[in-house]
Design an enzyme around this catalytic site. Structure first.
Site, short mmCIF file in Angstrom:
data_model
loop_
_atom_site.label_atom_id
_atom_site.label_comp_id
_atom_site.label_asym_id
_atom_site.label_seq_id
_atom_site.Cartn_x
_atom_site.Cartn_y
_atom_site.Cartn_z
N SER A 138 114.62 9.62 42.88
CA SER A 138 113.31 9.70 42.22
C SER A 138 113.15 8.48 41.33
CB SER A 138 113.21 10.95 41.37
OG SER A 138 112.05 10.90 40.56
N TYR A 152 116.28 16.38 35.07
CA TYR A 152 115.98 16.03 36.47
C TYR A 152 116.23 14.53 36.69
CZ TYR A 152 113.08 14.99 40.58
OH TYR A 152 112.63 14.53 41.80
#
Ligand code: NAD
Length: 243
Positions: A138, A152
């Site tokens: 990501s 995350y």
């Protein structure tokens, strides 16, 4: 040799787009899914309807036995496994780190780190010369994600470290390991944020002024798994609209 590629979390979103895109490049596809059997079967059926080969296989990527079974089933049904798209991933409800629930922290780490490592380890055991792995990271891994998902972001940074280390470890065996770091992509993952207007709230931060599509991420995955990327290893490509 036929390319036989496992896509974890392949029943929807980026994973589903990758299954369909890779099948167009001639990959035989194992559509890994955790719970959405019908959706995974639909993706496999769509590949077959297009003349390709695909099977759907249930596997919780955070469970070691499931991961071994996924690789074994793919090999038994489709032939020796040549590729992995390490795509399964989760977020948790938005919030400050100070308010993060321990169970949400553990779940994100369990799937995004342990699960991804278990799949990569199994790939490292079975892939041979010409094999390739793509880890779906990501943009958050290097941008941070203040007031959103620091945990995350950290989980995806761990994945980027895996990409670099494993690429160096497997290079001599002719196996390439790369990553794709999506920006904000229009998928159902954001439902878990707890913010129904999440897209509206982030679009202003994206230089290109729009969300990306799963197909745009699938293109990068397909390139990294293709022979055209024969000298690319240990790199993570950001596909994030300028973010
Ligand atoms: P998604 O929620 O549609 O897909 C995630 C998939 O992973 C789902 O099919 C889900 O069932 C599966 N999954 C979750 N836990 C699992 C487990 N334990 N075992 C097996 N499968 C499991 O979301 P998406 O946006 O398509 O996400 C795909 C990947 O892309 C994820 O790794 C995510 O972190 C990453 N990503 C997404 C975005 C985005 O904006 N959508 C941005 C950056 C990175």
């Amino acid at each position: 040799m036929d390319k036989v590629t496992i896509v974890t979390g392949g029943s929807r979103g980026i994973g589903a787009a990758a299954c369909l895109r890779l099948a167009r490049d001639g990959h035989r596809i194992a559509v890994g899914y955790q719970r959405a059997a019908a959706a995974a079967e639909d993706i496999a059926a769509a590949v077959r309807a297009d003349g390709g080969h695909a099977v759907a296989v249930r596997a919780d990527t955070a469970v070691e036995d499931d991961v071994v079974r996924l690789f074994d089933a793919a090999a038994a049904e489709l032939g020796p496994v040549t590729g992995l798209v390490n795509n399964a991933g989760v977020i948790s409800p938005l919030g400050r780190l100070a308010d993060l629930r321990t169970e949400d922290l553990r779940h994100v780490m369990e799937v995004n780190v342990i699960g991804a490592f278990l799949c990569a380890r199994q790939a490292a055991r079975v892939l041979t010369d010409g094999g390739a792995i793509v880890n779906v990271s990501s943009g958050a891994a290097t941008l941070g994600s203040p007031h959103d998902y620091i945990h995350y972001a950290a989980s995806k940074a761990a994945l980027d470290a895996l990409t670099i280390g494993l690429a160096k470890e497997l290079a001599a065996e002719g196996i390439r390991v790369n990553g794709v770091a999506p920006g904000f992509i229009d998928t159902d993952i954001h439902l878990a944020s707890g913010d129904p207007d999440r897209a509206e709230h982030v679009v202003g931060r994206i230089p290109m002024g729009r969300l990306g599509t799963p197909d745009e991420i699938a293109e990068a995955i397909a390139w990294l798994l293709s022979d055209a990327a024969s000298y690319a290893t240990g790199t993570t490509i950001r596909v994030a609209g300028g973010t």
